[in-house]
Design a protein around this motif. Structure first.
Motif, PDB file in Angstrom:
ATOM      1  N   ILE A 163       0.861  -1.060  -0.028  1.00  0.00           N
ATOM      2  CA  ILE A 163       0.101  -0.028   0.097  1.00  0.00           C
ATOM      3  C   ILE A 163       0.757   1.328  -0.070  1.00  0.00           C
ATOM      4  O   ILE A 163       0.690   2.100  -0.696  1.00  0.00           O
ATOM      5  CB  ILE A 163      -1.006  -0.059   1.283  1.00  0.00           C
ATOM      6  N   ILE A 164       1.906   1.228   0.731  1.00  0.00           N
ATOM      7  CA  ILE A 164       2.869   2.470   1.099  1.00  0.00           C
ATOM      8  C   ILE A 164       3.616   2.725  -0.385  1.00  0.00           C
ATOM      9  O   ILE A 164       3.573   3.768  -0.783  1.00  0.00           O
ATOM     10  CB  ILE A 164       3.650   2.560   2.186  1.00  0.00           C
ATOM     11  N   THR A 165       4.136   1.436  -0.948  1.00  0.00           N
ATOM     12  CA  THR A 165       4.567   1.402  -2.050  1.00  0.00           C
ATOM     13  C   THR A 165       3.784   1.973  -3.238  1.00  0.00           C
ATOM     14  O   THR A 165       4.376   2.993  -3.985  1.00  0.00           O
ATOM     15  CB  THR A 165       4.967   0.017  -2.391  1.00  0.00           C
ATOM     16  N   ALA A 166       2.650   1.514  -3.570  1.00  0.00           N
ATOM     17  CA  ALA A 166       1.774   2.111  -4.437  1.00  0.00           C
ATOM     18  C   ALA A 166       1.427   3.664  -4.325  1.00  0.00           C
ATOM     19  O   ALA A 166       1.635   4.486  -5.013  1.00  0.00           O
ATOM     20  CB  ALA A 166       0.487   1.688  -4.332  1.00  0.00           C
ATOM     21  N   ILE A 167       1.545   4.145  -2.905  1.00  0.00           N
ATOM     22  CA  ILE A 167       1.117   5.528  -2.711  1.00  0.00           C
ATOM     23  C   ILE A 167       2.330   6.406  -3.029  1.00  0.00           C
ATOM     24  O   ILE A 167       2.422   7.279  -3.832  1.00  0.00           O
ATOM     25  CB  ILE A 167       0.841   5.538  -1.070  1.00  0.00           C
ATOM     26  N   LEU A 168       3.803   5.715  -2.771  1.00  0.00           N
ATOM     27  CA  LEU A 168       4.769   6.357  -3.060  1.00  0.00           C
ATOM     28  C   LEU A 168       4.988   6.634  -4.685  1.00  0.00           C
ATOM     29  O   LEU A 168       5.412   7.727  -4.923  1.00  0.00           O
ATOM     30  CB  LEU A 168       6.159   5.710  -2.638  1.00  0.00           C
ATOM     31  N   ILE A 169       4.613   5.891  -5.158  1.00  0.00           N
ATOM     32  CA  ILE A 169       4.944   5.693  -6.762  1.00  0.00           C
ATOM     33  C   ILE A 169       3.816   6.585  -7.670  1.00  0.00           C
ATOM     34  O   ILE A 169       3.999   7.509  -8.285  1.00  0.00           O
ATOM     35  CB  ILE A 169       4.906   4.411  -7.543  1.00  0.00           C
ATOM     36  N   TRP A 170       2.422   6.251  -7.047  1.00  0.00           N
ATOM     37  CA  TRP A 170       1.230   6.663  -7.641  1.00  0.00           C
ATOM     38  C   TRP A 170       1.102   8.459  -7.288  1.00  0.00           C
ATOM     39  O   TRP A 170       1.033   9.128  -8.239  1.00  0.00           O
ATOM     40  CB  TRP A 170       0.137   5.876  -7.432  1.00  0.00           C
ATOM     41  N   LEU A 171       0.930   8.428  -6.105  1.00  0.00           N
ATOM     42  CA  LEU A 171       0.829   9.920  -5.559  1.00  0.00           C
ATOM     43  C   LEU A 171       1.879  10.942  -5.531  1.00  0.00           C
ATOM     44  O   LEU A 171       1.768  12.296  -5.658  1.00  0.00           O
ATOM     45  CB  LEU A 171      -0.025  10.007  -4.315  1.00  0.00           C
TER      46      LEU A 171
END
Length: 198
Positions: A163-171
């Protein structure tokens, strides 16, 4: 004399088995390469079905590791997977065979588009076909994602990592390379210092 005859027969059978493997591997990865229309993540489902479930060339746990390595390495995702699987099964000749099977469909499709189909790209019914394919892509991406998550032992206690990985990359727009480096360092530290104490 009889011993020599038996040895010759065994060698012929081994050679035939190798030839059959290369033929089967090329056909399999040609089929995988031909599915590039919907992108690499949809191919993941096809690769898993063909290699792990149908032919059982590689167990699921090793396939998960291969996917992780292929994602982390530079280059085309599907080609990376084909090279790793081919090399594991038959070393360098196997890697060449699976790689050729993977890239040949894309080469032929792009060549055909360049020669014949560029004038049809604005035709409404062709555009409608591609719009109709898009919803199915979501399911094709979701299924292997959940299966890999299960195989990677992602549970409620550690689901914060993806979840944190996706947030870091996406947002936040963090470069995926830095995420991969951080994951490598974190995995090493966990395996070295934390896991032995659990």
């Amino acid at each position: 004399m009889e011993k020599d005859k038996i040895t010759t027969t065994d060698n012929t059978q081994i050679s035939a088995a190798k030839d059959n493997f290369y033929k089967e591997a090329f056909k399999t990865f040609f089929k995988i390469g031909a599915s590039t229309l919907n992108g690499r993540h949809t191919q993941l489902q096809i690769i898993q079905e063909e290699i792990v479930e149908k032919r059982k060339w590689i167990p699921q746990e090793e396939f998960t590791d291969i996917v992780a390595i292929a994602q982390s390495c530079p280059g085309i995702f599907t080609v990376n997977i084909s090279l790793l699987i081919g090399f594991k099964l038959r070393k360098t000749p196997g890697a060449i065979c699976t790689c050729l099977g993977t890239v040949l469909p894309s080469f032929l499709i792009i060549l055909a588009i360049t020669l014949f189909f560029h004038q049809f790209m604005d035709v409404p019914w062709i555009a409608a076909i591609f719009r109709g394919v898009r919803p199915a892509v979501v399911a094709l991406i979701a299924v292997p994602t959940f299966m890999l998550a299960k195989e990677s032992h992602i549970t409620l206690s550690n689901c914060w990592i993806p979840i944190i990985t996706a947030i870091l990359i996406w947002l936040l727009g963090v470069n995926p390379v830095f995420v991969i480096i951080a994951a490598v360092i974190g995995g090493y530290l966990y395996g070295k210092f934390i896991k032995p104490t659990e």
